[in-house]
Write an enzyme that holds these catalytic residues in place. Structure first.
Site, PDB file in Angstrom:
ATOM      1  N   ARG A  30       0.831  -1.224   0.000  1.00 28.16           N
ATOM      2  CA  ARG A  30       0.000   0.000   0.000  1.00 28.16           C
ATOM      3  C   ARG A  30       0.863   1.271   0.000  1.00 28.16           C
ATOM      4  O   ARG A  30       0.501   2.280   0.620  1.00 28.16           O
ATOM      5  CB  ARG A  30      -0.952   0.036   1.203  1.00 28.16           C
ATOM      6  CG  ARG A  30      -1.933  -1.079   1.251  1.00 28.16           C
ATOM      7  CD  ARG A  30      -2.976  -1.047   0.150  1.00 28.16           C
ATOM      8  NE  ARG A  30      -3.758  -2.257   0.178  1.00 28.16           N
ATOM      9  CZ  ARG A  30      -3.447  -3.378  -0.495  1.00 28.16           C
ATOM     10  NH1 ARG A  30      -2.383  -3.408  -1.320  1.00 28.16           N
ATOM     11  NH2 ARG A  30      -4.179  -4.449  -0.392  1.00 28.16           N
ATOM     12  N   SER A  33     -10.736  -0.085   3.760  1.00 32.17           N
ATOM     13  CA  SER A  33      -9.979  -0.392   4.982  1.00 32.17           C
ATOM     14  C   SER A  33      -9.350   0.886   5.537  1.00 32.17           C
ATOM     15  O   SER A  33      -8.646   1.593   4.822  1.00 32.17           O
ATOM     16  CB  SER A  33      -8.859  -1.380   4.678  1.00 32.17           C
ATOM     17  OG  SER A  33      -9.411  -2.590   4.244  1.00 32.17           O
ATOM     18  N   GLU A  89      -4.403   3.484   6.691  1.00 27.90           N
ATOM     19  CA  GLU A  89      -4.277   3.323   5.237  1.00 27.90           C
ATOM     20  C   GLU A  89      -4.926   4.539   4.561  1.00 27.90           C
ATOM     21  O   GLU A  89      -4.428   5.037   3.559  1.00 27.90           O
ATOM     22  CB  GLU A  89      -4.977   2.031   4.797  1.00 27.90           C
ATOM     23  CG  GLU A  89      -4.908   1.787   3.295  1.00 27.90           C
ATOM     24  CD  GLU A  89      -5.362   0.390   2.899  1.00 27.90           C
ATOM     25  OE1 GLU A  89      -5.083  -0.582   3.625  1.00 27.90           O
ATOM     26  OE2 GLU A  89      -6.013   0.275   1.843  1.00 27.90           O
TER      27      GLU A  89
HETATM   28  C1  LIG Z   1     -15.796   0.213  -0.639  1.00 32.12           C
HETATM   29  C2  LIG Z   1     -14.301   0.362  -0.793  1.00 32.12           C
HETATM   30  C3  LIG Z   1     -13.523  -0.751  -0.989  1.00 32.12           C
HETATM   31  C4  LIG Z   1     -12.127  -0.634  -1.132  1.00 32.12           C
HETATM   32  N1  LIG Z   1     -11.388  -1.756  -1.344  1.00 32.12           N
HETATM   33  C5  LIG Z   1     -10.056  -1.663  -1.508  1.00 32.12           C
HETATM   34  C6  LIG Z   1      -9.268  -2.836  -1.740  1.00 32.12           C
HETATM   35  O1  LIG Z   1      -9.769  -3.957  -1.822  1.00 32.12           O
HETATM   36  N2  LIG Z   1      -7.932  -2.677  -1.884  1.00 32.12           N
HETATM   37  C7  LIG Z   1      -7.336  -1.448  -1.844  1.00 32.12           C
HETATM   38  O2  LIG Z   1      -6.103  -1.361  -2.002  1.00 32.12           O
HETATM   39  N3  LIG Z   1      -8.062  -0.317  -1.615  1.00 32.12           N
HETATM   40  C8  LIG Z   1      -9.393  -0.398  -1.460  1.00 32.12           C
HETATM   41  N4  LIG Z   1     -10.141   0.736  -1.246  1.00 32.12           N
HETATM   42  C9  LIG Z   1      -9.460   2.051  -1.116  1.00 32.12           C
HETATM   43  C10 LIG Z   1      -9.369   2.859  -2.427  1.00 32.12           C
HETATM   44  O3  LIG Z   1     -10.410   2.520  -3.329  1.00 32.12           O
HETATM   45  C11 LIG Z   1      -8.013   2.678  -3.115  1.00 32.12           C
HETATM   46  O4  LIG Z   1      -6.957   3.120  -2.287  1.00 32.12           O
HETATM   47  C12 LIG Z   1      -7.960   3.461  -4.457  1.00 32.12           C
HETATM   48  O5  LIG Z   1      -6.821   3.071  -5.152  1.00 32.12           O
HETATM   49  C13 LIG Z   1      -7.934   4.977  -4.259  1.00 32.12           C
HETATM   50  O6  LIG Z   1      -8.159   5.578  -5.531  1.00 32.12           O
HETATM   51  P1  LIG Z   1      -8.842   7.034  -5.639  1.00 32.12           P
HETATM   52  O7  LIG Z   1      -8.790   7.463  -7.054  1.00 32.12           O
HETATM   53  O8  LIG Z   1     -10.191   7.012  -5.021  1.00 32.12           O
HETATM   54  O9  LIG Z   1      -7.834   7.862  -4.752  1.00 32.12           O
HETATM   55  P2  LIG Z   1      -8.156   9.177  -3.902  1.00 32.12           P
HETATM   56  O10 LIG Z   1      -8.786   8.804  -2.610  1.00 32.12           O
HETATM   57  O11 LIG Z   1      -8.848  10.180  -4.748  1.00 32.12           O
HETATM   58  O12 LIG Z   1      -6.665   9.648  -3.624  1.00 32.12           O
HETATM   59  C14 LIG Z   1      -5.823   8.867  -2.812  1.00 32.12           C
HETATM   60  C15 LIG Z   1      -4.413   9.475  -2.884  1.00 32.12           C
HETATM   61  O13 LIG Z   1      -3.900   9.281  -4.208  1.00 32.12           O
HETATM   62  C16 LIG Z   1      -3.472  10.523  -4.758  1.00 32.12           C
HETATM   63  N5  LIG Z   1      -3.723  10.469  -6.202  1.00 32.12           N
HETATM   64  C17 LIG Z   1      -4.880  10.151  -6.820  1.00 32.12           C
HETATM   65  N6  LIG Z   1      -4.706  10.180  -8.155  1.00 32.12           N
HETATM   66  C18 LIG Z   1      -3.424  10.540  -8.379  1.00 32.12           C
HETATM   67  C19 LIG Z   1      -2.642  10.750  -9.554  1.00 32.12           C
HETATM   68  N7  LIG Z   1      -3.149  10.605 -10.794  1.00 32.12           N
HETATM   69  N8  LIG Z   1      -1.341  11.111  -9.409  1.00 32.12           N
HETATM   70  C20 LIG Z   1      -0.799  11.260  -8.161  1.00 32.12           C
HETATM   71  N9  LIG Z   1      -1.507  11.083  -7.021  1.00 32.12           N
HETATM   72  C21 LIG Z   1      -2.796  10.720  -7.132  1.00 32.12           C
HETATM   73  C22 LIG Z   1      -4.319  11.569  -4.059  1.00 32.12           C
HETATM   74  O14 LIG Z   1      -3.680  12.836  -4.070  1.00 32.12           O
HETATM   75  C23 LIG Z   1      -4.423  10.987  -2.655  1.00 32.12           C
HETATM   76  O15 LIG Z   1      -3.299  11.314  -1.873  1.00 32.12           O
HETATM   77  C24 LIG Z   1     -11.531   0.639  -1.099  1.00 32.12           C
HETATM   78  C25 LIG Z   1     -12.328   1.775  -0.907  1.00 32.12           C
HETATM   79  C26 LIG Z   1     -13.700   1.645  -0.767  1.00 32.12           C
HETATM   80  C27 LIG Z   1     -14.550   2.876  -0.585  1.00 32.12           C
END
Ligand SMILES: Cc1cc2nc3c(=O)[nH]c(=O)nc-3n(C[C@H](O)[C@H](O)[C@H](O)COP(=O)(O)OP(=O)(O)OC[C@H]3O[C@@H](n4cnc5c(N)ncnc54)[C@H](O)[C@@H]3O)c2cc1C
Length: 301
Positions: A170, A222, A293
């Site tokens: 992660r 998580s 996380e």
């Molecule tokens: C119901 C649910 C289930 C989930 N299950 C999992 C799972 O099974 N496994 C898992 O690993 N995670 C899981 N997650 C967490 C989450 O979906 C992941 O961490 C996902 O990868 C985050 O993507 P996001 O675009 O929503 O990031 P955001 O929350 O929008 O951003 C997260 C971070 O990434 C940075 N960021 C985003 N895009 C970029 C970019 N293009 N360049 C540089 N930085 C960037 C942001 O600045 C921020 O710091 C879950 C979340 C939910 C709500």
């Protein structure tokens, strides 16, 4: 507010948004925001923001983000248009940083390409997934990376290999610097199974996740990372009797204790106080210090 400065500096370019509508926790107040559709627009926008000393952050789908209820002081940059598209070339999947990960996963299954099915229920962008090295069921996005295209805040573009990205559990180098994931190339496999088989696997994953996770309530997946000794955080939290524990509008999920639900009207401070209480209780009971996380908007580690 800094966002007033942003709006005054370029009123046509920036818009005020409510972060609660851009995060899966549905928490967060007003901030300035800007939508960018191409790498050139993004480079030019980041240059403008830096030159005007305006703090900025990329927001994907906000599925791993806790945004402040009082609002954020900078400019949230949203990757859309060309930066949110994806396409296949044989078993290579090329995507912009803003592309929707579950859609990519679903499309890969339909094309009979294996490797990304684990991500079908991870509701973020591929940029967010690279930043977090998202994963599930023993797989993570880093294993598929052939290349990550990065924009540095100074305007230069760099092509990174998986090794250059410094992936860990992660984690990635992107958590420590200001570089932006413009796009990725993922290597999938066309050798494994039929598209019907892959789609069936995806449906089964979604069914299991609906049963195991509190998907009925706003949440951010998580909340805590798995500690080094491998104990599942959900079990450690449950063993402290905290399942269903509430602070304001935030509640340790009765369905899965490593999730915090917004039961309605939770504030970012409700969530943070609950996170701190959980860390404290788990440390008292087990000697293990849980680490978050989920990330606060704009935070660097
Ligand atoms: C119901 C649910 C289930 C989930 N299950 C999992 C799972 O099974 N496994 C898992 O690993 N995670 C899981 N997650 C967490 C989450 O979906 C992941 O961490 C996902 O990868 C985050 O993507 P996001 O675009 O929503 O990031 P955001 O929350 O929008 O951003 C997260 C971070 O990434 C940075 N960021 C985003 N895009 C970029 C970019 N293009 N360049 C540089 N930085 C960037 C942001 O600045 C921020 O710091 C879950 C979340 C939910 C709500």
């Amino acid at each position: 507010m800094i966002f007033d400065r942003a709006l005054n500096a370029a009123p046509d370019r920036f818009q005020v948004i409510q972060l609660s509508r851009y995060t899966t926790w549905e928490i967060g107040g007003p901030t300035a925001s800007v939508v960018v559709n191409t790498p050139e627009e993004l480079a030019e926008t980041v240059k403008f923001l830096s030159e005007n000393s305006l703090p900025w952050v990329i927001l994907g789908r906000g599925s791993n983000t806790l945004a402040p209820t009082e609002g954020w002081h900078g400019v949230v940059v949203l990757l859309k248009g060309e930066l949110a598209e994806f396409s296949f070339n044989g078993s290579l999947l090329t995507a912009g940083g803003g592309a929707h990960l579950p859609s990519m996963s679903g499309a890969a299954c339909s094309q009979g390409l294996a490797g990304l099915v684990f991500a079908v229920g991870i509701p973020g962008t591929v940029g967010g997934a690279i930043f977090m090295n998202a994963g599930a069921y023993g797989s993570s996005i880093s294993e598929l990376v052939k290349e990550v295209r990065v924009l540095h805040p100074g305007g230069s573009i760099e092509y990174l290999t998986a090794e250059d990205c410094g992936f860990g559990y992660r984690s990635s180098r992107f958590q420590k610097d200001d570089s932006i994931v413009l796009g990725v190339m993922l290597g999938l496999s066309d050798k494994a199974v039929s598209s019907g088989g892959l789609r069936g696997e995806a449906r089964e994953i979604l069914r299991l996740r609906r049963r195991k996770f509190p998907l009925h309530a706003p949440n951010a997946g998580s909340v805590f990372r798995r500690p080094d000794n491998g104990s599942p955080p959900g079990k450690l939290i449950e063993d402290c009797g905290l399942k269903g524990y509430r602070l304001g509008g935030a509640m340790v999920s009765p369905v899965h204790a490593n999730f915090i639900e917004n039961t309605g009207g939770a504030t970012s401070s409700d969530v943070m106080r609950l996170i701190e209480l959980v860390i404290h209780r788990v440390r008292q009971a087990s000697g293990i210090t849980l680490k978050r996380e989920i990330r606060k908007l704009g935070e660097r580690i």
